[in-house]
Scaffold this motif. Structure first.
Motif, PDB file in Angstrom:
ATOM      1  N   GLU A  31       0.816  -1.215   0.000  1.00  0.00           N
ATOM      2  CA  GLU A  31       0.000   0.000   0.000  1.00  0.00           C
ATOM      3  C   GLU A  31       0.859   1.281   0.000  1.00  0.00           C
ATOM      4  N   GLY A  32       0.558   2.214  -0.904  1.00  0.00           N
ATOM      5  CA  GLY A  32       1.193   3.533  -0.882  1.00  0.00           C
ATOM      6  C   GLY A  32       2.651   3.561  -1.296  1.00  0.00           C
ATOM      7  N   VAL A  33       3.108   2.470  -1.943  1.00  0.00           N
ATOM      8  CA  VAL A  33       4.532   2.364  -2.265  1.00  0.00           C
ATOM      9  C   VAL A  33       4.909   3.267  -3.458  1.00  0.00           C
ATOM     10  N   GLY A  34       3.906   3.704  -4.208  1.00  0.00           N
ATOM     11  CA  GLY A  34       4.165   4.608  -5.334  1.00  0.00           C
ATOM     12  C   GLY A  34       3.901   3.984  -6.699  1.00  0.00           C
ATOM     13  N   LYS A  35       3.070   2.947  -6.746  1.00  0.00           N
ATOM     14  CA  LYS A  35       2.800   2.279  -8.030  1.00  0.00           C
ATOM     15  C   LYS A  35       2.152   3.253  -9.017  1.00  0.00           C
ATOM     16  N   SER A  36       1.038   3.853  -8.599  1.00  0.00           N
ATOM     17  CA  SER A  36       0.305   4.752  -9.518  1.00  0.00           C
ATOM     18  C   SER A  36       1.198   5.901  -9.978  1.00  0.00           C
ATOM     19  N   THR A  37       1.950   6.470  -9.053  1.00  0.00           N
ATOM     20  CA  THR A  37       2.814   7.607  -9.376  1.00  0.00           C
ATOM     21  C   THR A  37       3.860   7.201 -10.421  1.00  0.00           C
ATOM     22  N   ARG A  79     -14.066  -5.387  -8.183  1.00  0.00           N
ATOM     23  CA  ARG A  79     -13.148  -4.586  -7.349  1.00  0.00           C
ATOM     24  C   ARG A  79     -13.927  -3.801  -6.287  1.00  0.00           C
ATOM     25  N   ARG A 100      -9.981 -11.525 -12.506  1.00  0.00           N
ATOM     26  CA  ARG A 100      -8.781 -11.746 -13.344  1.00  0.00           C
ATOM     27  C   ARG A 100      -9.132 -12.492 -14.627  1.00  0.00           C
ATOM     28  N   ARG A 148      -0.523  -4.259 -10.252  1.00  0.00           N
ATOM     29  CA  ARG A 148      -0.788  -5.501  -9.510  1.00  0.00           C
ATOM     30  C   ARG A 148      -1.294  -6.616 -10.423  1.00  0.00           C
ATOM     31  N   THR A 198      -1.839 -11.672  -5.224  1.00  0.00           N
ATOM     32  CA  THR A 198      -2.687 -12.706  -4.613  1.00  0.00           C
ATOM     33  C   THR A 198      -1.852 -13.587  -3.676  1.00  0.00           C
ATOM     34  N   TYR A 236      -1.075 -11.041  -0.645  1.00  0.00           N
ATOM     35  CA  TYR A 236      -2.178 -10.604   0.237  1.00  0.00           C
ATOM     36  C   TYR A 236      -3.023 -11.787   0.728  1.00  0.00           C
ATOM     37  N   GLN A 237      -3.485 -12.627  -0.230  1.00  0.00           N
ATOM     38  CA  GLN A 237      -4.359 -13.730   0.196  1.00  0.00           C
ATOM     39  C   GLN A 237      -3.515 -14.872   0.782  1.00  0.00           C
ATOM     40  N   ARG A 277      -5.810   9.833   1.976  1.00  0.00           N
ATOM     41  CA  ARG A 277      -7.075   9.474   1.328  1.00  0.00           C
ATOM     42  C   ARG A 277      -8.252   9.636   2.274  1.00  0.00           C
ATOM     43  N   PHE A 330      -9.004  -3.410   2.668  1.00  0.00           N
ATOM     44  CA  PHE A 330      -7.607  -3.830   2.852  1.00  0.00           C
ATOM     45  C   PHE A 330      -6.855  -2.830   3.722  1.00  0.00           C
ATOM     46  N   GLN A 357      13.568   5.627  -1.591  1.00  0.00           N
ATOM     47  CA  GLN A 357      14.319   6.747  -2.160  1.00  0.00           C
ATOM     48  C   GLN A 357      13.340   7.831  -2.604  1.00  0.00           C
TER      49      GLN A 357
HETATM   50  N1  Z5A Z   1      -5.364  -7.031  -3.856  1.00  0.00           N
HETATM   51  C1  Z5A Z   1      -5.353  -8.287  -3.281  1.00  0.00           C
HETATM   52  O1  Z5A Z   1      -5.582  -8.433  -2.088  1.00  0.00           O
HETATM   53  N2  Z5A Z   1      -5.073  -9.363  -4.069  1.00  0.00           N
HETATM   54  C2  Z5A Z   1      -4.828  -9.254  -5.398  1.00  0.00           C
HETATM   55  O2  Z5A Z   1      -4.601 -10.271  -6.070  1.00  0.00           O
HETATM   56  C3  Z5A Z   1      -4.843  -7.948  -5.979  1.00  0.00           C
HETATM   57  C4  Z5A Z   1      -5.101  -6.855  -5.167  1.00  0.00           C
HETATM   58  C5  Z5A Z   1      -4.576  -7.796  -7.440  1.00  0.00           C
HETATM   59  C6  Z5A Z   1      -6.344  -2.534  -4.178  1.00  0.00           C
HETATM   60  O3  Z5A Z   1      -5.112  -2.352  -4.805  1.00  0.00           O
HETATM   61  C7  Z5A Z   1      -6.235  -3.619  -3.153  1.00  0.00           C
HETATM   62  O4  Z5A Z   1      -6.400  -4.902  -3.749  1.00  0.00           O
HETATM   63  C8  Z5A Z   1      -4.895  -3.666  -2.509  1.00  0.00           C
HETATM   64  C9  Z5A Z   1      -4.495  -5.134  -2.468  1.00  0.00           C
HETATM   65  C10 Z5A Z   1      -5.678  -5.864  -3.003  1.00  0.00           C
HETATM   66  N3  Z5A Z   1      -5.052  -3.138  -1.229  1.00  0.00           N
HETATM   67  N4  Z5A Z   1      -4.187  -2.722  -0.474  1.00  0.00           N
HETATM   68  N5  Z5A Z   1      -3.539  -2.313   0.300  1.00  0.00           N
HETATM   69  P1  Z5A Z   1      -4.552  -0.931  -5.269  1.00  0.00           P
HETATM   70  O5  Z5A Z   1      -3.286  -1.211  -5.984  1.00  0.00           O
HETATM   71  O6  Z5A Z   1      -5.566  -0.157  -5.983  1.00  0.00           O
HETATM   72  O7  Z5A Z   1      -4.366  -0.178  -3.897  1.00  0.00           O
HETATM   73  P2  Z5A Z   1      -3.171   0.378  -3.199  1.00  0.00           P
HETATM   74  O8  Z5A Z   1      -1.994  -0.475  -2.982  1.00  0.00           O
HETATM   75  O9  Z5A Z   1      -3.864   0.840  -2.000  1.00  0.00           O
HETATM   76  O10 Z5A Z   1      -2.616   1.471  -4.182  1.00  0.00           O
HETATM   77  P3  Z5A Z   1      -2.245   2.862  -3.724  1.00  0.00           P
HETATM   78  O11 Z5A Z   1      -2.521   3.115  -2.304  1.00  0.00           O
HETATM   79  O12 Z5A Z   1      -2.882   3.756  -4.712  1.00  0.00           O
HETATM   80  O13 Z5A Z   1      -0.717   2.878  -3.734  1.00  0.00           O
HETATM   81  P4  Z5A Z   1       0.310   3.263  -4.822  1.00  0.00           P
HETATM   82  O14 Z5A Z   1      -0.320   3.394  -6.157  1.00  0.00           O
HETATM   83  O15 Z5A Z   1       1.403   2.306  -4.679  1.00  0.00           O
HETATM   84  O16 Z5A Z   1       0.825   4.687  -4.328  1.00  0.00           O
HETATM   85  P5  Z5A Z   1       0.701   6.124  -5.022  1.00  0.00           P
HETATM   86  O17 Z5A Z   1      -0.715   6.560  -5.055  1.00  0.00           O
HETATM   87  O18 Z5A Z   1       1.485   6.195  -6.269  1.00  0.00           O
HETATM   88  O19 Z5A Z   1       1.512   6.980  -3.947  1.00  0.00           O
HETATM   89  C11 Z5A Z   1       0.995   7.239  -2.657  1.00  0.00           C
HETATM   90  C12 Z5A Z   1       1.500   8.633  -2.183  1.00  0.00           C
HETATM   91  O20 Z5A Z   1       2.918   8.571  -1.999  1.00  0.00           O
HETATM   92  C13 Z5A Z   1       1.249   9.752  -3.182  1.00  0.00           C
HETATM   93  O21 Z5A Z   1       0.933  10.915  -2.467  1.00  0.00           O
HETATM   94  C14 Z5A Z   1       2.604   9.931  -3.884  1.00  0.00           C
HETATM   95  O22 Z5A Z   1       2.816  11.231  -4.338  1.00  0.00           O
HETATM   96  C15 Z5A Z   1       3.560   9.587  -2.769  1.00  0.00           C
HETATM   97  N6  Z5A Z   1       4.837   9.004  -3.254  1.00  0.00           N
HETATM   98  C16 Z5A Z   1       4.997   8.084  -4.233  1.00  0.00           C
HETATM   99  N7  Z5A Z   1       6.312   7.774  -4.371  1.00  0.00           N
HETATM  100  C17 Z5A Z   1       6.982   8.506  -3.447  1.00  0.00           C
HETATM  101  C18 Z5A Z   1       8.362   8.600  -3.095  1.00  0.00           C
HETATM  102  N8  Z5A Z   1       9.325   7.879  -3.705  1.00  0.00           N
HETATM  103  N9  Z5A Z   1       8.690   9.420  -2.077  1.00  0.00           N
HETATM  104  C19 Z5A Z   1       7.722  10.132  -1.424  1.00  0.00           C
HETATM  105  N10 Z5A Z   1       6.398  10.106  -1.720  1.00  0.00           N
HETATM  106  C20 Z5A Z   1       6.042   9.286  -2.716  1.00  0.00           C
END
Ligand code: Z5A
Length: 216
Positions: free
Chosen positions: A15-21, A53, A78, A100, A105, A108-109, A153, A159, A192
């Protein structure tokens, strides 16, 4: 390139690792290279899969979703996603960038919920047959930092309500997958700053592309 199929690249991490970014950086790179691509996500990516979803993320305090029900819903989403979007796109020569996939799977599962790996493996074979990602980028970060990054958020989904210990198991599962499948998986240190993470990702993609061109 000899391989007329597109490349299947998955991005994973807690969670929040930066995938979308970072997917935004990948999109820019592929567009600059003139590569035809789609970006999608799991669970989701098609109309039915996005509805599944919504079910999976929705909090329902009146009734728990069992681990097995969760697993089956994920693979139902899937199956639809593969049939309607991923396979046709790859067959048309497009690169598929998926936020992802099945490693999530196992993480998490399997590790998080404690479901038997063999159940996941059976469904993986049933739903995917031979299809596996060509490249998986695992963004690695301690879960506490990830949760803090994602904390802005609105409401927490099903999750995101899990405890830190759950996400620690998830992270470790990703690292175990990466060490077991070094040909497919690359781990990037996501603690980083964003610029450093993005430039590592670009190096990985450039190397992948140049390997494909050498095969030409
Ligand atoms: N799930 C499951 O259980 N089994 C499965 O098989 C599958 C999924 C496929 C939804 O996934 C949920 O589904 C997930 C697992 C489950 N739940 N959880 N936890 P998701 O991918 O949609 O949800 P998510 O992991 O919650 O995505 P996310 O929170 O959107 O995270 P992200 O995309 O990795 O992060 P982000 O939005 O790019 O970045 C978060 C913030 O950090 C944002 O403000 C950025 O500007 C900041 N950021 C990003 N990179 C950096 C760095 N390097 N430094 C500082 N700040 C940063």
């Amino acid at each position: 390139m000899k391989n007329k199929n597109g490349l299947f690249i998955t991005i994973e991490g807690v969670e929040g690792v930066g995938k979308s970014t970072n997917i935004e950086t990948i999109k820019q790179f592929l567009a600059d290279q003139g590569i035809d691509f789609i970006v999608t996500r799991e669970p989701g990516g098609t109309i039915w899969s996005e509805q599944i979803r919504d079910l999976l993320l929705k909090v329902n305090d009146d009734e728990d979703l069992t681990g097995l029900s969760e697993l089956l819903l994920i693979f139902a989403a899937r199956a639809q996603h593969l049939d309607r979007l991923i396979r046709p796109s790859l067959a048309a020569g497009k690169w598929v960038i998926c936020d992802r996939f099945t490693d999530a799977t196992y993480a998490y599962q399997g590790a998080g919920r404690g479901l038997d790996r063999s159940k996941i493996a059976e469904l993986e074979t049933l739903v995917q047959e031979e299809l596996r990602p060509d490249l998986t980028i695992i963004l690695d970060l301690d879960p506490l930092t990830g949760l803090q990054r994602a904390q802005n958020r609105a409401a927490l989904d099903r999750f995101e309500r899990e405890q830190l210990e759950f996400f620690e198991k998830v992270r470790q599962a990703y690292l175990d997958i990466a060490s077991a499948e070094q040909e497919r998986c690359i781990v990037v240190d996501a603690s980083q700053d964003l610029e450093a993470v993005s430039s590592e990702l670009l190096i990985i993609l450039e190397e992948k592309l140049s390997l494909l061109q050498q095969d030409d």
